[in-house]
Motif scaffolding. Structure first.
Motif, mmCIF file in Angstrom:
data_model
loop_
_atom_site.group_PDB
_atom_site.id
_atom_site.type_symbol
_atom_site.label_atom_id
_atom_site.label_comp_id
_atom_site.label_asym_id
_atom_site.label_seq_id
_atom_site.Cartn_x
_atom_site.Cartn_y
_atom_site.Cartn_z
ATOM 1 N N GLY A 171 2.244 12.480 1.113
ATOM 2 C CA GLY A 171 2.205 12.503 -0.359
ATOM 3 C C GLY A 171 2.890 13.683 -0.999
ATOM 4 N N ALA A 221 1.371 4.073 -2.987
ATOM 5 C CA ALA A 221 1.161 5.494 -2.710
ATOM 6 C C ALA A 221 2.395 6.285 -3.130
ATOM 7 C CB ALA A 221 0.874 5.686 -1.220
ATOM 8 N N THR A 249 0.841 -1.202 0.000
ATOM 9 C CA THR A 249 0.000 0.000 0.000
ATOM 10 C C THR A 249 0.876 1.252 0.000
ATOM 11 O OG1 THR A 249 -1.645 -1.223 1.252
ATOM 12 C CG2 THR A 249 -1.892 1.175 1.188
ATOM 13 N N THR A 267 2.972 9.398 -5.766
ATOM 14 C CA THR A 267 3.619 10.620 -5.311
ATOM 15 C C THR A 267 4.804 10.973 -6.213
ATOM 16 O OG1 THR A 267 2.954 10.072 -3.084
ATOM 17 C CG2 THR A 267 4.666 11.735 -3.304
#
Lengths: 494, 359
Positions: free
Chosen positions: A338, A316, A312, A320
């Motif tokens: 982020g 992410a 996960t 980013t």
């Protein structure tokens, strides 16, 4: 016998001395009962009785407009035009090129010339690689790079002359350049005929045989490490610091802060898995790519070190990394989450404040894995409790690379069309090969496509039936921008 | 218009070239595999089978003479009794070029090989006699030579920048046009100097002159036809073809230029200032046109397509289509007899047909 099916054409490329002629003679002597014609370069030495051997001088028809995608091989049009003039059909054509030949115009000849397209079909480009000498060619010859990039089948020949470790490294490097080609190791070009004839490399229906396993996921970062950190403001240091020089007395040759040789080190699962420690020592010894005074970093909180949570956080971070970067000067503060931080370094060094809002594990992702990175909490260096190298987004050594995209979902036909049109117009010269299988909204059939430079061929083939609708494609070319390709492709999803 | 089969014969391979002797009494047909057959025009009897060239023959060309063609063939079904007794015309020379890099001369009356010119290792792909019969131009790879009528070397030109893809004597005989990727050069027949050099940035597959020597036309890879008026340096490019253009033929008035390059025989009107701005006539076939040939001194065009269909057209008639026949194999070459009364057709499967054409 009359038979209007196009005659298959096999192209053999490779540098002088790689073993093309050996392979050719092998094919000719083993191939019983087939009438083959061989078009060889003028320095060739093929001599097999009862086979048609024609010498050619690789005459390039380059167009005035300077578009390399329009270049074709005039000698092939002429010689194949003459070879068509026979009552009995040939079973196949083998074209041996010189080591300096660009495979692009050879392939394009069979796409652009109406007669060639009707009477012949290019079956595959087979590139023979002299494993002992290829490294020097890769360094100084764009042709050698192109021959690898264009190949459907790569024969790593003369494997008896190099060490297994060198061979593994070479194969990894070549695979990175062309991840769609089948790689075969050989000594004295001893490969089975079925590996080089009827490979269907340009066959649209067989584009679907594109193995997604070949398309290793690749990431915009090269390294990630998990650090347990307390709440507070800590120090993130890039580069070698005098006070921790001792850390590098562990026998590493390269100036690299990460602990590569240790057991907790993990890898993505590869189709071609090699001796990890060795391959990575090597990878990390490369020169820095991009601007040496910048390093992209993302810090992501991670719930736990469970695989699920790591994935996960990784995904992410991928998102980013495609964001606009936030420039961070020496002494400035960065925060988890982020934001893509572009650390501005001075001579490869920089000190930053890392503000941690809560205690826990944090993943630090580095755009380039060779910059030494350390986190100091109250003056003590924190060691990563987990770390991992990722498949490079860009090759360090080679301008040629493969970009594989594997994305579930349905595409908007219009957006896809516009995207491909624009892409080929702008980047066609740098895209050598591409192929893929796509799911287009509104069609129950799979859209298969393939192309060479700007020339592009697509059709709907069979029904998806129950199979999950997903998109798999690969680009092989020069200076490909992986992030941009991925992003622009995703924008075509409906 | 009626097309009736006069006779037929079969070679061992693809009919790669075909030509009538200057007087129309003999037909030479080259097989792609090598042998060259000489048929008697009258009844198709094979007079000789010349060995041709090792690894295959590419082209052939009769040496022109001043002899008048036989004006008419027998209209009656019965051949005249004297036909077999009449001595064969002698003194005809046939030139052939092949994959052995040689140009050879043959005496077709005797069936004898008389001379050889060795051009090198490249295929001899193109041969053309100067209209007065004094020079045989031959090309092999990038090399162009002028040979005397006995095959001795008259002149060897400097190699062209790329392989020579077509050659054509100007009908007036003043120069030879030689095409390669990148342009066309006009070589002077007497001084061997380049009279003109026209650049063309693409592959050229065929050249033809209008019979009045005004227009020089190339059929191109791009695909298009390019027209030059060498006297004034005018150039026109006519594009819009489906595929490369390899088939070209001018009618005897120099008005109509027939071209292949697609599923139509496409005719450009070259009267006056030329075809620019004029729509071409399109004579449709169902498949790709593979050969076109105008009569020598009459106005009928023969066109053939990949499906084996052969059609005759009169461009200036309201209903231009005059006749249609279908052959079992696509034509490779169409050749009108000197008196325009017979049409010889070579086929991919090796058949040679001679059709009589009557109104």
């Amino acid at each position: 016998m009359s038979n209007d099916a196009p005659i298959p054409v096999t192209v053999l490329t490779g540098f002088l001395g790689a073993g093309k002629t050996t392979l050719l003679n092998r094919i000719l002597t083993e191939q019983h009962g087939k009438k083959l014609a061989v078009i060889e370069n003028e320095f060739g030495e093929v001599g097999v009785d009862n086979q048609l051997v024609i010498q050619s001088d690789e005459e390039l028809f380059e167009m005035n407009n300077g578009c390399i995608c329009c270049s074709v091989r005039g000698d092939l049009i002429r010689i194949l035009g003459r070879l068509m003039k026979r009552k009995d059909r040939l079973d196949g054509i083998l074209i041996e090129t010189t080591g300096l030949a660009d495979p692009g115009p050879v392939a394009q000849t069979f796409f652009t010339d109406d007669e060639m397209r009707a009477k012949f079909r290019i079956d595959g480009i087979i590139t023979v690689v002299d494993t002992k000498h290829i490294l020097q060619h890769l360094g100084d010859s764009p042709e050698a790079q192109k021959q690898i990039a264009f190949a459907d089948v790569l024969i790593l020949n003369k494997t008896d002359l190099v060490s297994p470790a060198d061979l593994d490294r070479l194969e990894a490097r070549i695979h990175k350049m062309n991840s769609a080609a089948k790689i075969i190791r050989a000594q004295n070009a001893n490969v089975p005929l079925e590996a080089v004839l009827n490979v269907g490399g340009f066959n649209l229906s067989r584009a679907t045989e594109l193995n997604p396993a070949f398309l290793e996921p690749e990431y915009p970062f090269e390294w990630a490490g998990a650090y347990p950190l307390p709440i507070g403001t800590h120090e993130l240091v890039i580069g070698h610091c005098h006070h921790d020089e001792h850390e590098h007395e562990e026998g590493h040759e390269c100036t690299c802060g990460h602990d590569h040789a240790h057991g907790e080190h993990q890898h993505e699962e590869h189709a071609h898995d090699h001796d990890e420690g060795e391959a990575h020592d090597h990878d990390h010894c490369h020169h820095h790519h991009g601007n040496p005074d910048e390093l992209d970093v993302v810090v992501m909180p991670v719930k736990s070190l469970d695989e699920k949570d790591l994935v996960t956080a990784r995904d992410a971070a991928v998102l980013t990394f495609s964001d606009w970067e936030n420039k961070v000067k020496d002494g400035d503060t960065l925060t988890p989450g982020g934001t893509l931080h572009r650390l501005l370094l001075k001579d490869g060094h920089g000190h930053y404040k890392l503000q941690i809002p809560h205690e826990g594990h944090f993943l630090v992702f580095e755009g380039c894995g060779e910059d030494p990175l350390h986190i100091h909490v109250a003056g003590d260096t924190v060691k990563p409790v987990w770390q991992k190298d990722f498949q490079h987004t860009h090759s360090h050594e080679d301008a040629v690379s493969s970009v594989g995209i594997s994305e579930p979902g349905e595409l908007d036909g219009k957006k896809l069309n516009d995207w491909i049109g624009k892409l080929l117009k702008e980047k066609g010269a740098d895209i050598y090969r591409m192929k893929g299988v796509l799911a287009v909204r509104g069609s129950t059939k799979r859209l298969v496509f393939q192309g060479v430079h700007m020339l592009f061929d697509a059709k709907f083939d069979r029904e998806w039936a129950g199979a999950p609708r997903t998109n798999t494609l690969v680009f092989i070319g020069k200076n490909l921008d992986r992030a941009a390709l991925n992003e622009s492709f995703k924008a075509c999803l409906s | 218009m009626n097309l009736t089969k006069h006779w037929a014969s079969v070679l061992d391979d693809y009919v790669i070239d075909l030509a009538w002797s200057p007087d129309g009494t003999q037909l030479a047909a080259a097989s792609a595999s090598g042998p060259v057959s000489i048929f008697k025009a009258h009844d198709g009897a094979k007079l000789h089978e010349l060995p041709g060239h090792e690894n295959g023959t590419n082209c052939l060309a009769w040496r022109p003479t001043n002899q008048k063609p036989e004006i008419s063939i027998q209209k009656s079904a019965e051949p005249p009794l004297t036909s077999d007794l009449r001595p064969l015309t002698s003194g005809f020379t046939l030139a052939t070029g092949g994959q052995d890099g040689k140009a050879k001369l043959w005496d077709t009356a005797a069936g004898q090989h008389t001379a050889t010119a060795e051009l090198g290792s490249a295929w001899v792909e193109h041969l053309d006699w100067r209209p007065d019969g004094s020079i045989l131009a031959a090309s092999a790879g990038r090399d162009l030579v002028f040979l005397n009528a006995d095959a001795s070397l008259r002149h060897r030109f400097k190699p062209a920048p790329k392989t020579l893809s077509a050659i054509a004597w100007q009908p007036k005989g003043g120069c030879l046009a030689a095409a390669y990727f990148g342009g066309v050069c006009l070589w002077d027949a007497d001084d061997f100097i380049a009279q003109k050099e026209f650049a063309y940035g693409n592959g050229i597959h065929a050249l033809v002159w209008s019979p009045d020597s005004k227009w020089l036309v190339s059929g191109n890879q791009d695909p298009s036809v390019h027209l030059w008026v060498p006297d004034t340096d005018l150039e026109l490019n006519m594009s819009g073809y489906e595929g490369k253009v390899k088939e070209l033929s001018y009618d005897h008035t120099s008005r109509w230029l027939a071209t292949g390059g697609g599923k139509d025989a496409c005719l450009w009107d070259c009267a006056g200032a030329g075809p620019e701005g004029r729509d071409p006539l399109m004579f449709p076939h169902d498949t790709k046109v593979c050969a076109v040939a105008f009569q020598h001194s009459h106005g009928v065009l023969a066109s053939a397509s990949q499906d084996g269909v052969l059609m005759l057209w009169s461009p200036e008639r309201k209903q231009p289509l005059r006749a249609t026949v279908k052959m079992p194999s696509p034509a490779t070459k169409l050749c009108w007899s000197p008196n325009d009364e017979q049409l010889a057709i070579g086929s991919e499967k090796g058949a040679v047909y001679v059709l009589k054409c009557t109104d």
